[in-house]
Design an enzyme around this catalytic site. Structure first.
Site, PDB file in Angstrom:
ATOM      1  N   HIS A  17       0.836  -1.207   0.000  1.00 60.57           N
ATOM      2  CA  HIS A  17       0.000   0.000   0.000  1.00 60.57           C
ATOM      3  C   HIS A  17       0.866   1.250   0.000  1.00 60.57           C
ATOM      4  CE1 HIS A  17      -3.080  -2.629   2.283  1.00 60.57           C
ATOM      5  NE2 HIS A  17      -3.594  -2.421   1.077  1.00 60.57           N
ATOM      6  N   SER A 127      -3.295  -7.542   2.949  1.00 61.09           N
ATOM      7  CA  SER A 127      -3.472  -7.414   4.396  1.00 61.09           C
ATOM      8  C   SER A 127      -3.944  -8.727   5.004  1.00 61.09           C
ATOM      9  CB  SER A 127      -4.475  -6.306   4.723  1.00 61.09           C
ATOM     10  OG  SER A 127      -3.992  -5.058   4.312  1.00 61.09           O
TER      11      SER A 127
END
Length: 159
Positions: A17, A127
Site C-alpha cells: 500500500h 493485508s
C-alpha cells in the site's frame, strides 16, 4: 491543485500500500487516503486505529491526507473535488475487477481511475495474508512499516 485518492480498507496498511501511496504522492499535490467503512466486515483494527497507523506510516511524505468514508467512492471524490482514483494492480485478476469498478465510477461521475502496477516485491502481498501469516507466528516484519508490525503483534497477543 492536482488531487487523487487511494482507497482501501488498509487492515492493516502494508508496504505494498505504501509503495502505491508514495508513488502517487510524487504525481499529485495532495493524495487522500480513504479508509473504507464497511459495517459488514469485522476488521482486526478499528477504522480510527487504521487512520492513525496510516498517518504515522505516511508522515514523511508530507502531502497525504487520511480520512474514512462510508458509501460510494465517487461521492467522496465529488465532495472533495478529487478527479482521480489511484489503484495498485498486483495481477491480472485484480485488473478484471478494478476495470469494472473504474468504468462504473467514470460512468457515475466522470472520475478517472489510474492503475499503477505493483512493485514485484509486493505482488503477492495482501493485508489478509499478512494477518494470517502473523497469526501463525510467521515473520511479516519485512512486509509492514515498523509501527504497524508492532501494533499487529500486540493485537494478535491480545487475542
Amino acid at each position: 491543485m492536482r488531487r487523487a485518492v487511494c482507497p482501501g480498507s488498509f487492515d492493516p496498511i502494508t508496504n505494498g500500500h505504501l509503495d502505491i501511496i508514495g508513488r502517487a504522492s510524487k504525481l499529485y499535490d495532495v493524495v487522500h487516503v480513504a479508509v473504507m467503512i464497511n459495517p459488514a466486515k469485522k476488521g482486526l483494527f478499528t477504522v480510527e486505529e487504521r487512520i492513525d497507523l496510516i498517518r504515522e506510516a505516511t508522515a514523511d511524505l508530507g502531502n497525504v491526507e487520511v480520512e474514512s468514508f462510508h458509501g460510494l467512492l465517487v461521492d467522496f471524490c465529488k465532495q472533495r473535488d478529487i478527479p482521480a482514483i489511484v489503484k495498485g494492480l498486483r495481477a491480472v485478476s485484480d485488473f478484471d475487477y478494478e476495470l469494472q469498478m473504474a468504468q462504473m465510477n467514470h460512468g457515475l461521475s466522470g472520475v478517472e481511475t489510474l492503475f499503477v502496477p505493483t512493485n514485484p516485491t509486493y505482488s503477492f502481498l495482501s493485508s489478509s495474508l499478512v494477518k494470517e501469516v502473523a497469526a501463525w507466528g510467521g515473520d511479516v516484519s519485512h512486509l509492514l512499516p515498523p509501527v504497524v508490525q508492532e501494533r499487529l503483534a500486540e493485537r494478535l497477543r491480545e487475542k
